[in-house]
Design an enzyme around this catalytic site. Structure first.
Site, PDB file in Angstrom:
ATOM      1  CE  LYS A   2       1.286 -58.274 -98.714  1.00  0.00           C
ATOM      2  NZ  LYS A   2       2.635 -58.368 -99.348  1.00  0.00           N
ATOM      3  CD  GLU A  30       2.462 -73.359 -92.380  1.00  0.00           C
ATOM      4  OE1 GLU A  30       3.209 -73.655 -91.421  1.00  0.00           O
ATOM      5  OE2 GLU A  30       2.870 -73.152 -93.524  1.00  0.00           O
ATOM      6  CB  CYS A  86       7.705 -73.574 -92.088  1.00  0.00           C
ATOM      7  SG  CYS A  86       6.248 -74.147 -92.969  1.00  0.00           S
ATOM      8  CD  GLU A 108      11.001 -70.997 -89.782  1.00  0.00           C
ATOM      9  OE1 GLU A 108      10.436 -71.967 -90.305  1.00  0.00           O
ATOM     10  OE2 GLU A 108      10.455 -69.889 -89.623  1.00  0.00           O
TER      11      GLU A 108
END
Length: 487
Positions: free
Chosen positions: A183, A258, A292, A392
């Site tokens: 997905k 992750e 990331c 972030e």
């Protein structure tokens, strides 16, 4: 403009009700594809297919040599159709030519690497004979350790390095005999839909690889909370990762996450600043900072702070060309969506409001009327309590933070909810190794050392659970079974 379909049980199917939505080129804002908009019913069909393929189909029982050959065949097809992948990466994801090593070439190599790792992987291991005491006397026992495939996997990749992330999931899953329901992010399904064409062409049995994509918020939980799912692997934001973990807990489903990062690059006093500049400035231009593990916090000794900021400013202003990544000379392309640009701009505004020094950037490129672009942005004199140092941003924004001594640098590096990656630049490798051991991150690069595909990748703290890459990635897709018998 191509109209795609869902790929379920080896068939191309319309989403329930025939619903579709458009994918935009983030550099031009033009619509480039229509993709299916899946429903919960579509997810149910895909999970049922994957469950049936695992429980009744041939794939989990296919000999290892054939699974290895299939992985090589998949890699061959992607390599042959590489220009199709490249075009989608550029037009659908804003991927610049400078990123194609990681976006395209490395994933092909990674599939082959997993194939060869699987060939030598210890799926079965006989332990030494054990003399076990029993009520009737000593008994010699043989023990076989068997690595069984974990089962049906819900695979939820992200959009920033879409082929890389999807390969990290499907290659070890196929190597171990698992079946998959992918997905992808609603912002970036095109690579996974193209991968479905590859799997179909390669002759993968029906139900082993399924793709359901859509915009509805309920389809994610419908997948991750389905009791027929044995493992969820997710790459993306912390907020979504936490929701997935909470939902998967209802069935005690295994979870690999992750997640985000706020990685620090520490520039020590013996490292040449001119050599440091391209390395520490990279998040301001490499794939628009959409990674990331990028080192978006740059830590430098206070006496060298102003000099480093000035050099970084000069580099991005004089070297970094911003524009449509269809032009191979472009280093900084767009961010993926207008929503992401708005969030990045809000972070930039907070940096100004909280007193950081805006050295360069901070706005939208004046020469680009269309596209979701943000100027490469560098802040100096950032404090660890500022939002731009803690959250972030996932955009082309770098924060430079001064420190007084090594101990303070380590403290600042660890002063984060995240722990994904880090970098140390110094001539003294022994010093760097000792510092690295004190930094709470899943990986630390010293002087630009590359994190190759055989090394474990993952994070501490809020950066995730589990590891990908190499044999560690294969481990994630197995369950350890013990089989024993008396001699």
């Amino acid at each position: 403009m191509k109209t795609w379909k869902l790929y379920i049980d080896g068939k191309w199917l319309d989403a329930e009700g025939g619903r579709t939505y458009a994918i935009q080129n983030p550099a031009t804002e033009e619509e480039i594809a229509l993709v299916p908009d899946a429903s919960v019913a579509d997810v149910d069909r895909a999970v049922a297919a994957a469950r049936r393929a695992f429980d009744e189909g041939p794939w989990p029982r296919t000999p290892l040599t054939e699974r290895v050959a299939m992985l090589h065949r998949i890699a061959d097809i992607i390599d042959r159709r590489k220009e199709e992948f490249r075009e989608i990466l550029v037009r659908g994801f804003g991927a610049e030519a400078a990123t194609m090593g990681q976006q395209l070439e490395s994933p092909i190599a990674m599939i082959r690497n997993y194939a060869e790792l699987a060939r030598g992987y210890a799926f079965e291991e006989l332990m030494p004979l054990l003399d076990q005491p029993t009520p009737s006397g000593p008994q010699l026992v043989s023990t076989l350790l068997v690595r069984q495939p974990v089962g049906v996997c819900a695979q939820i990749p992200t959009w920033n390095f879409p082929l890389w992330v999807s390969v990290q999931k499907f290659a070890p899953a196929l190597a171990t005999g698992c079946t998959n329901v992918f997905k992808p992010s609603p912002w970036g399904p095109l690579i996974d839909l193209l991968l479905a064409e590859v799997m179909d062409e390669a002759g993968l049995p029906p139900g082993v690889f399924n793709v359901v994509n859509g915009q509805a918020s309920e389809i994610g939980p419908a997948l991750t909370e389905d009791p027929r799912i044995d493992k969820v692997s997710f790459t993306g934001s912390n907020a979504t990762g936490m929701r997935i973990m909470a939902g998967a807990a209802k069935n005690l489903t295994r979870v690999h996450l992750e997640l985000g990062g706020k990685s620090a690059a520490i520039v020590l006093d013996d490292w040449d600043l001119d050599a440091a500049v391209p390395v520490v400035s990279a998040p301001a231009f490499f794939h628009a900072g959409q990674g990331c593990a990028m080192t978006t916090r740059v830590l430098v000794q206070r006496a060298r702070h102003d000099e480093l900021v000035a050099k970084m400013k000069g580099f991005v202003e004089n070297v970094v060309k911003v524009g449509d990544p269809a032009d191979p000379s472009i280093l900084l392309g767009p961010v993926i969506r207008p929503e992401r640009r708005a969030a990045i701009e809000e972070h930039i505004a907070s940096g100004r409001e909280q007193g950081a020094d805006l050295a360069t950037g901070g706005g939208r490129p004046a020469h680009l009327a269309k596209g979701f672009f943000v100027e490469p942005t560098i802040f100096g004199n950032v404090r660890s309590d500022m939002r731009i140092a803690r959250e972030e941003i996932f955009g082309p924004v770098v924060s430079v933070i001064p420190f007084d001594d090594e101990a303070e640098a380590i403290r600042i590096a660890n002063d984060s909810d995240y722990g994904l990656f880090g970098t140390i630049l110094t001539q003294d490798k022994r010093r760097a190794i000792e510092m690295a051991k004190q930094i709470r991150t899943g990986g630390v690069s010293i002087n630009g050392a590359s994190n190759g595909m055989g090394k474990p990748s993952g994070g501490f703290k809020h950066s995730g659970i589990g590891r990908e890459n190499g044999r560690f990635g294969i481990d994630e897709y197995t369950e350890l079974q013990v089989v024993m018998w008396p001699n």
